[in-house]
Motif scaffolding. Structure first.
Motif, PDB file in Angstrom:
ATOM      1  N   GLU A 305       0.826  -1.200   0.000  1.00  0.00           N
ATOM      2  CA  GLU A 305       0.000   0.000   0.000  1.00  0.00           C
ATOM      3  C   GLU A 305       0.866   1.258   0.000  1.00  0.00           C
ATOM      4  OE1 GLU A 305      -2.182  -3.419   0.796  1.00  0.00           O
ATOM      5  OE2 GLU A 305      -0.457  -2.677   1.949  1.00  0.00           O
ATOM      6  N   GLU A 306       1.935   1.249   0.797  1.00  0.00           N
ATOM      7  CA  GLU A 306       2.862   2.386   0.798  1.00  0.00           C
ATOM      8  C   GLU A 306       3.548   2.528  -0.556  1.00  0.00           C
ATOM      9  OE1 GLU A 306       5.166   3.218   4.736  1.00  0.00           O
ATOM     10  OE2 GLU A 306       4.950   1.045   4.559  1.00  0.00           O
ATOM     11  N   PHE A 307       3.913   1.395  -1.122  1.00  0.00           N
ATOM     12  CA  PHE A 307       4.572   1.394  -2.429  1.00  0.00           C
ATOM     13  C   PHE A 307       3.673   2.043  -3.475  1.00  0.00           C
ATOM     14  CE2 PHE A 307       5.418  -1.296  -6.334  1.00  0.00           C
ATOM     15  CZ  PHE A 307       6.581  -0.627  -6.708  1.00  0.00           C
ATOM     16  N   ILE A 308       2.407   1.669  -3.477  1.00  0.00           N
ATOM     17  CA  ILE A 308       1.465   2.242  -4.438  1.00  0.00           C
ATOM     18  C   ILE A 308       1.326   3.746  -4.226  1.00  0.00           C
ATOM     19  CG2 ILE A 308      -0.974   2.302  -5.096  1.00  0.00           C
ATOM     20  CD1 ILE A 308      -1.067  -0.707  -4.448  1.00  0.00           C
ATOM     21  N   GLU A 309       1.208   4.147  -2.974  1.00  0.00           N
ATOM     22  CA  GLU A 309       0.980   5.556  -2.674  1.00  0.00           C
ATOM     23  C   GLU A 309       2.100   6.447  -3.213  1.00  0.00           C
ATOM     24  OE1 GLU A 309       0.235   8.461   1.232  1.00  0.00           O
ATOM     25  OE2 GLU A 309       0.381   6.280   1.463  1.00  0.00           O
ATOM     26  N   GLY A 310       3.344   5.989  -3.114  1.00  0.00           N
ATOM     27  CA  GLY A 310       4.460   6.812  -3.565  1.00  0.00           C
ATOM     28  C   GLY A 310       5.009   6.447  -4.924  1.00  0.00           C
ATOM     29  N   PHE A 311       4.283   5.615  -5.681  1.00  0.00           N
ATOM     30  CA  PHE A 311       4.841   5.075  -6.926  1.00  0.00           C
ATOM     31  C   PHE A 311       5.075   6.158  -7.971  1.00  0.00           C
ATOM     32  CE2 PHE A 311       4.600   3.008 -11.076  1.00  0.00           C
ATOM     33  CZ  PHE A 311       5.565   2.039 -10.908  1.00  0.00           C
ATOM     34  N   ASP A 312       6.250   6.075  -8.602  1.00  0.00           N
ATOM     35  CA  ASP A 312       6.651   7.036  -9.638  1.00  0.00           C
ATOM     36  C   ASP A 312       7.604   6.311 -10.592  1.00  0.00           C
ATOM     37  OD1 ASP A 312       7.727   9.050 -11.212  1.00  0.00           O
ATOM     38  OD2 ASP A 312       8.069  10.434  -9.555  1.00  0.00           O
ATOM     39  N   TRP A 313       7.225   6.227 -11.875  1.00  0.00           N
ATOM     40  CA  TRP A 313       8.048   5.507 -12.850  1.00  0.00           C
ATOM     41  C   TRP A 313       9.474   6.052 -12.926  1.00  0.00           C
ATOM     42  CZ3 TRP A 313       6.621   0.982 -14.384  1.00  0.00           C
ATOM     43  CH2 TRP A 313       5.275   0.664 -14.572  1.00  0.00           C
ATOM     44  N   THR A 314       9.647   7.342 -12.734  1.00  0.00           N
ATOM     45  CA  THR A 314      10.975   7.947 -12.905  1.00  0.00           C
ATOM     46  C   THR A 314      11.946   7.530 -11.813  1.00  0.00           C
ATOM     47  OG1 THR A 314      10.379   9.951 -11.663  1.00  0.00           O
ATOM     48  CG2 THR A 314       9.955   9.951 -14.047  1.00  0.00           C
ATOM     49  N   ARG A 315      11.453   6.913 -10.756  1.00  0.00           N
ATOM     50  CA  ARG A 315      12.334   6.501  -9.654  1.00  0.00           C
ATOM     51  C   ARG A 315      12.890   5.090  -9.845  1.00  0.00           C
ATOM     52  NH1 ARG A 315      10.055   7.193  -3.946  1.00  0.00           N
ATOM     53  NH2 ARG A 315      12.290   7.197  -3.490  1.00  0.00           N
ATOM     54  N   ILE A 316      12.471   4.414 -10.887  1.00  0.00           N
ATOM     55  CA  ILE A 316      12.961   3.054 -11.119  1.00  0.00           C
ATOM     56  C   ILE A 316      14.412   3.087 -11.582  1.00  0.00           C
ATOM     57  CG2 ILE A 316      12.718   1.039 -12.642  1.00  0.00           C
ATOM     58  CD1 ILE A 316       9.721   1.393 -12.435  1.00  0.00           C
ATOM     59  N   ASN A 317      15.210   2.238 -10.973  1.00  0.00           N
ATOM     60  CA  ASN A 317      16.627   2.123 -11.322  1.00  0.00           C
ATOM     61  C   ASN A 317      16.758   1.213 -12.541  1.00  0.00           C
ATOM     62  OD1 ASN A 317      19.371   1.782 -11.467  1.00  0.00           O
ATOM     63  ND2 ASN A 317      19.637   1.144  -9.350  1.00  0.00           N
TER      64      ASN A 317
END
Length: 500
Positions: A305-317
């Motif tokens: 749930e926390e992961f979904i809340e802060g999800f942002d494609w640009t943060r993927i390594n």
């Protein structure tokens, strides 16, 4: 500051039922589901089963079961239905042919009658001459069937190839990587001789007809994206967003595969006793950074749930993550220790039943597991660690196996210790951990002058059969007075003593 508004995204994961599900399916599904939930959209499961020669019976059901076990439930799919079905490609064959005919009529595709032998010879020649441009040489382009039949290497059953233009655009936008450049493709087969579409045509048509707005897949598909972009344009389809995830890699940086790494099998994690929430957290961390707290520290244990809340494609390594099972073990241990006792006990029982280690669980065994769980949980890494650790509690007294090395390691005064211990325990009316400990300390440490390490060693071996066991006094409480004393007398007899 308010969150930006997102259009509801439709994402999909599209595995092939060609064996045990790959962990990469769960890895992609995790990010698919996160984006769908973040935007208030929908997550779709599609089964890509057009490669009929590689289908494995039962594999499709394993895909369903594994994703649901992992908590990656889909909104639409073959087993749950939906408005955009059918969700198996093999059930959609009539869907593809009109689009192939459209490409042929528009001059964007052509028939190819080259035999497999001719194509193999062509590849061998190109490799031998080390040509810079390889791929199909367009031998059939512009020819009728009759014209091509007069030439060598003819096959009666043609395929259909897309005609890749010389000025094909090789750059495309990726929501993870920005502007990406791919290598030039050759004239890809889009319809096989058996009438089944290839992946490249089917994926474009299906994604369009199912309304998929964000295509999430591994970076190995970057080289195919220019072909897909062409097909979208030629067929007049709206272009989706592309998100190419970094590939999962072994410690030697090679691509993780089921042939060489058991952890590539999604079923393996359940078989071993990993918690689904720990595996989800681990898969998140492979490509996504930990949560940064207000004090600047990083927190790796993050709920979905926390992961979904802060999800942002640009943060993927985008660097290929190393699949470090030791890190997963650490996470799993944390999650196990954070579970309430009753819930962990149920997870342990479910694991034993799932693996077939236990055929059934009666009420007495269930209660024993619940009472023993706090004794073993602190040393557990996997759910499968529990049953061996508590097996001595479930064994009939006469069947308990006494480890020969453990018995041999006991001091010469072990019989004296056992006799005193038995006497102290037999005098107890309250057979719970605290009174048990007090009585044994009084009898052995104070009465015999033994150090606790040596005083309790014979009792531990007698009760558990081993030198190392879960907490001794709590184990005695679970066994009860009669069973505990019977086990100690049995060891005493083995050592040649008697409880006078």
């Amino acid at each position: 500051m308010t969150e930006p508004a997102f259009a509801p995204a439709r994402t999909r994961v599209a595995p092939s039922p060609t064996g045990d599900p790959h962990v990469g399916t769960a890895y992609m599904a995790l990010f698919d589901l996160a984006w769908a939930r973040k935007t208030g959209g929908a997550f779709v499961l599609r089964i890509e089963d057009t490669d009929r020669a590689r289908l494995v019976e039962g594999s499709e059901q394993q895909i369903f079961d594994s994703l649901k076990w992992l908590g990656l439930g889909y909104d639409e799919g073959p087993d749950v239905g939906g408005e955009h079905g059918p969700y198996r490609q093999s059930e959609r064959l009539e869907t593809y042919r009109p689009f192939v005919d459209q490409l042929l009529a528009d001059g964007h595709a052509y028939y190819c009658w080259c035999s497999s032998e001719r194509l193999a010879e062509l590849r061998a020649e190109q490799q031998a001459s080390k040509q810079s441009v390889t791929g199909y040489d367009r031998r059939c382009l512009g020819l009728t069937r009759e014209q091509r039949a007069e030439l060598p290497g003819f096959s009666e059953a043609p395929v259909v190839r897309m005609l890749v233009p010389d000025d094909i655009e090789l750059d495309f936008d990726d929501i993870i990587r920005g502007r990406v450049r791919a290598p030039r493709p050759d004239d890809q087969v889009i319809l096989k001789a058996d009438g089944f579409p290839t992946y490249h045509l089917a994926v474009v048509v299906d994604d369009h007809l199912m309304g998929i707005t964000t295509v999430v897949r591994g970076e190995e598909w970057i080289s195919s994206t220019p072909k897909h972009v062409l097909l979208y344009r030629w067929l007049g389809f709206e272009m989706p967003q592309f998100a190419h995830m970094p590939l999962l890699r072994n410690e030697n940086k090679s691509k993780i595969s089921k042939r060489k790494n058991p952890a590539a099998r999604l079923l393996w994690f359940r078989e071993q006793g990993y918690l689904p929430e720990a595996l989800r957290n681990f898969l998140q961390l492979l490509a996504y950074p930990p949560v940064v707290e207000d004090d600047g520290s990083e927190r790796e244990v993050v709920s979905f749930e926390e992961f979904i809340e802060g999800f942002d494609w640009t943060r993927i390594n985008t660097v290929g993550p190393i699949f470090d099972v030791k890190k997963l073990d650490w996470l799993n241990g944390l999650y196990i220790r954070n579970l309430p006792t009753d819930e962990l006990a149920e997870r342990i029982i479910e694991h034993q039943l799932h693996t077939g280690a236990w055929a059934e669980v009666d009420d007495a065994t269930r209660e024993l597991v619940r009472r023993a769980t706090p004794l073993v949980s602190q040393r557990m890494t996997l759910l499968g660690d529990a049953a061996p650790a508590m097996a001595f509690l479930m064994s009939p007294d006469d069947d308990l196996v006494l480890d020969e090395a453990a018995v041999a390691s006991l001091n010469d005064d072990a019989t004296q210790v056992l006799e005193a211990g038995i006497a102290a325990l037999e005098g107890l009316d309250d057979f719970t951990a605290e009174p048990i400990q007090a009585a044994l300390r009084a009898a052995l440490v104070e009465g015999l002058g033994q150090k606790p390490k040596f005083a309790f060693a014979p009792l531990r071996v007698g009760v558990s059969g081993a030198k190392v066991s879960p907490p001794l006094f709590e184990s005695m409480e679970i066994l009860g007075k009669d069973s505990t004393v019977a086990r100690l007398r049995r060891l005493l007899a083995t050592l040649g003593g008697g409880a006078g």
